[in-house]
Design a protein around this motif. Structure first.
Motif, PDB file in Angstrom:
ATOM      1  N   GLU A 377      -4.283 -56.311   2.457  1.00  0.00           N
ATOM      2  CA  GLU A 377      -2.996 -55.676   2.747  1.00  0.00           C
ATOM      3  C   GLU A 377      -1.880 -56.226   1.868  1.00  0.00           C
ATOM      4  O   GLU A 377      -0.945 -55.511   1.510  1.00  0.00           O
ATOM      5  N   SER A 378      -1.968 -57.512   1.531  1.00  0.00           N
ATOM      6  CA  SER A 378      -0.926 -58.138   0.714  1.00  0.00           C
ATOM      7  C   SER A 378      -1.445 -58.535  -0.658  1.00  0.00           C
ATOM      8  O   SER A 378      -0.829 -59.341  -1.353  1.00  0.00           O
ATOM      9  N   ALA A 379      -2.576 -57.986  -1.040  1.00  0.00           N
ATOM     10  CA  ALA A 379      -3.177 -58.365  -2.326  1.00  0.00           C
ATOM     11  C   ALA A 379      -3.638 -57.112  -3.061  1.00  0.00           C
ATOM     12  O   ALA A 379      -4.832 -56.934  -3.339  1.00  0.00           O
ATOM     13  N   ASP A 380      -2.687 -56.277  -3.394  1.00  0.00           N
ATOM     14  CA  ASP A 380      -3.014 -55.016  -4.063  1.00  0.00           C
ATOM     15  C   ASP A 380      -3.721 -55.220  -5.396  1.00  0.00           C
ATOM     16  O   ASP A 380      -4.572 -54.411  -5.787  1.00  0.00           O
ATOM     17  N   LEU A 483      -3.505 -66.878  -1.405  1.00  0.00           N
ATOM     18  CA  LEU A 483      -2.786 -65.769  -2.028  1.00  0.00           C
ATOM     19  C   LEU A 483      -1.942 -66.331  -3.163  1.00  0.00           C
ATOM     20  O   LEU A 483      -1.185 -67.288  -2.966  1.00  0.00           O
ATOM     21  N   ILE A 484      -2.084 -65.741  -4.326  1.00  0.00           N
ATOM     22  CA  ILE A 484      -1.304 -66.161  -5.491  1.00  0.00           C
ATOM     23  C   ILE A 484      -0.443 -64.993  -5.952  1.00  0.00           C
ATOM     24  O   ILE A 484      -0.945 -63.893  -6.171  1.00  0.00           O
ATOM     25  N   GLU A 485       0.857 -65.249  -6.066  1.00  0.00           N
ATOM     26  CA  GLU A 485       1.784 -64.249  -6.595  1.00  0.00           C
ATOM     27  C   GLU A 485       2.084 -64.588  -8.049  1.00  0.00           C
ATOM     28  O   GLU A 485       2.400 -65.735  -8.373  1.00  0.00           O
ATOM     29  N   THR A 494      -0.057 -59.637  -6.533  1.00  0.00           N
ATOM     30  CA  THR A 494      -0.642 -60.663  -5.675  1.00  0.00           C
ATOM     31  C   THR A 494      -2.149 -60.532  -5.669  1.00  0.00           C
ATOM     32  O   THR A 494      -2.691 -59.432  -5.573  1.00  0.00           O
ATOM     33  N   THR A 495      -2.833 -61.672  -5.750  1.00  0.00           N
ATOM     34  CA  THR A 495      -4.292 -61.706  -5.728  1.00  0.00           C
ATOM     35  C   THR A 495      -4.758 -62.660  -4.636  1.00  0.00           C
ATOM     36  O   THR A 495      -4.001 -63.497  -4.155  1.00  0.00           O
ATOM     37  N   ILE A 496      -6.049 -62.535  -4.273  1.00  0.00           N
ATOM     38  CA  ILE A 496      -6.569 -63.273  -3.129  1.00  0.00           C
ATOM     39  C   ILE A 496      -7.913 -63.902  -3.463  1.00  0.00           C
ATOM     40  O   ILE A 496      -8.688 -63.372  -4.270  1.00  0.00           O
ATOM     41  N   GLY A 497      -8.177 -65.053  -2.833  1.00  0.00           N
ATOM     42  CA  GLY A 497      -9.479 -65.695  -2.911  1.00  0.00           C
ATOM     43  C   GLY A 497      -9.803 -66.343  -1.582  1.00  0.00           C
ATOM     44  O   GLY A 497      -8.897 -66.843  -0.900  1.00  0.00           O
TER      45      GLY A 497
END
Length: 537
Positions: A377-380, A483-485, A494-497
């Motif tokens: 949702e926050s990591a398009d 989450l990294i912006e 924003t990306t996610i791991g």
């Protein structure tokens, strides 16, 4: 009821809003916010209490030489002190000499406050109100009289509360503003009391509400429906205790729900921008759930909802988000249906047939990853990469062959060193870097290696890093979500791991961030001929 055709907006973010816990405006902050409010079209800006602190004194000096296109600046103070003349009261002298065309004078209307807080007689309080307002009018000021604790006072002693505002009116006040200072009066009470009071008023009246019962906006709307033509409040409702009336919601409701003019439809499109601007300057995290302007307000997650909204937005949206400068968001999660995935892909410039097997496969992959702890949702950016990889629309810009991270403690200082080997095409490069922590060191080492192949990465920088525990019951073995912006000169992503190892989770998000940055700058593959219901637009 006598609904007005126009309502004047009176913003007190810089005074009442500054009393919120955790908010402290610098002089520069106050000037920036005041200018933004003026640009937006606010009619009155209550900027502070001259004489109460050096910052407010300096603000009024600077503001006097600035150009104000839409707003009138207001200086705030209380009535004169008991037992002295208004012209001899230092607070009043400072108020009237600070250079604003408008002054706000607050006076007591609750008999309990007069005797207990002020420690004076009811008669003297009336004279304090009259003397102060009359002097301000002699000095050529537009006077806003704030009737503090009016509704509590009226419920306690209606005849005296009425006497206080009539004293201000007879002394020449231009506005009478009953205040629900404790925030404990419900909208139907405000409506009833104002209906009883307004036949006695010969001047326009306003409303000032606080949000202690979570009804400040509703109370203000009730007052407008009774004929109030000024609404006082703050941007985003910031203020002491639970906050003040939220002018953001008031403006949207007046313009869109009641058809009452306050800023006009064109300025209304800047409402979300104004809300975020004030949050940023106040160093507050924007409320994603804030009506009209929050990030989540027009976000749709459930498959059935997303499908309906894509067909007819009004099925689950009470207004088009563009009217207030917001935008619709389709969230892709394990609850997503085919329509949500198709709509989200279209945002990325990828056009899918809802009936194609690729859509079902993507949904299954998202569900599998969410079971592992991923949330898109926050990591398009990571979501777009997932879809592109699945469809063969990604580019393999580089490969991380291996890495080593060492954290050492020397002479009371902890440092981290990272060594990475990356492959680009047929070439391999090994680099090392030190950083404040392992993620910082990895970021620097990767960039040192990749920038020799892709100088475009020099403008990409990491701007935010968040860690969340996914399954806290697993204690130190819990998975973490990182989450990294990142941003470049054209935007933010924003990306996610996710992993039980925080370094691995961080690295997954970091690699996605760099890959997405290169994708933005160097482009993605295009399918010459759409296959299986997939086309790249």
């Amino acid at each position: 009821m006598s609904r007005p055709e126009r309502v004047f907006l009176y913003d007190t973010t810089l005074r009442d809003g500054a009393q919120a816990e955790g908010v402290s405006f610098s002089l520069e902050d106050k000037i920036r916010i005041a200018q933004k409010l003026d640009e937006f079209g606010i009619h009155y800006i209550e900027a502070g209490w001259p004489g109460s602190n050096p910052k407010d004194n300096e603000f009024f000096k600077i503001a006097h030489d600035l150009e104000w296109k839409n707003a009138k600046l207001v200086a705030f103070s209380m009535t004169r002190r008991k037992g002295i003349k208004a012209e001899n009261d230092d607070n009043i002298i400072t108020l009237l000499s600070c250079g604003t065309p408008v002054v706000a004078i607050v006076g007591k209307t609750w008999d309990f406050h007069v005797t207990e807080a002020l420690g004076t007689t009811l008669e003297e309080n009336l004279r304090m109100i009259e003397d102060t307002v009359r002097l301000a009018k002699r000095e050529g000021k537009e006077v806003v009289y704030d009737a503090e604790h009016f509704f509590d006072g009226y419920k306690s002693n209606p005849s005296y509360a009425l006497e206080t505002i009539l004293a201000a009116q007879e002394a020449g006040a231009d506005w009478i503003v009953p205040c629900d200072t404790n925030g404990g009066t419900l909208p139907h009470e405000i409506e009833r009391i104002l209906a009883e009071v307004k036949p006695h008023l010969k001047v326009p009246f306003g409303i000032h509400t606080h949000n202690d019962c979570d009804t400040a906006v509703a109370g203000a709307i009730a007052a407008v429906l009774q004929g109030a033509t000024q609404v006082q409040g703050t941007i985003n409702g910031i203020g002491e205790r639970t906050g003040n009336c939220n002018l953001i919601s008031v403006i949207a409701n007046l313009e869109l729900k009641l058809g009452i003019h306050c800023v006009g439809k064109e300025r209304l499109r800047k409402l979300t921008e104004l809300s975020y601007f004030v949050s940023e300057v106040a160093n507050l995290v924007p409320n994603d759930k804030q009506p009209f302007v929050g990030k989540s307000v027009f976000a749709h997650k459930g498959g059935m909802h997303s499908d309906a909204v894509m067909k007819r937005p009004e099925t689950y949206e009470h207004i088009p988000p563009e009217l207030v400068g917001n935008k619709r968001r389709i969230l892709v999660s394990e609850l997503a249906g085919r329509a949500a995935v198709v709509a989200k892909a279209a945002e990325f410039g990828i056009y899918l047939d809802k009936r194609s097997p690729e859509v079902a496969h993507i949904i299954n992959e998202i569900k599998r990853r969410e079971r592992e702890g991923y949330e898109y949702e926050s990591a398009d950016a990571s979501l777009e990469l997932l879809i592109r990889r699945h469809l063969g629309l990604s580019r393999r810009f580089f490969e991380l062959v291996n890495f080593t991270v060492v954290v050492t403690h020397r002479n009371g200082t902890i440092t981290a060193e990272a060594k990475v080997k990356v492959r680009v095409g047929d070439e391999e490069l090994i680099t090392a870097a030190e950083g404040d922590g392992p993620v910082h060191a990895l970021d620097i080492a990767l960039r040192k290696a990749l920038e020799s192949f892709y100088p475009e990465l020099k403008s990409v920088r990491l701007t935010d890093y968040k860690v969340r525990v996914v399954n806290s019951e697993a204690a130190t073995g819990a998975k973490v979500r990182v989450l990294i912006e990142s941003r470049d000169e054209t935007g933010v992503w924003t990306t996610i791991g996710v992993s039980s190892n925080i370094i691995e989770a961080s690295l997954i998000a970091l690699l996605d961030s760099l890959e997405y940055g290169l994708l933005r700058k160097l482009g993605a593959p295009v399918l010459a001929t759409p296959t299986s219901g997939v086309a790249k637009g």
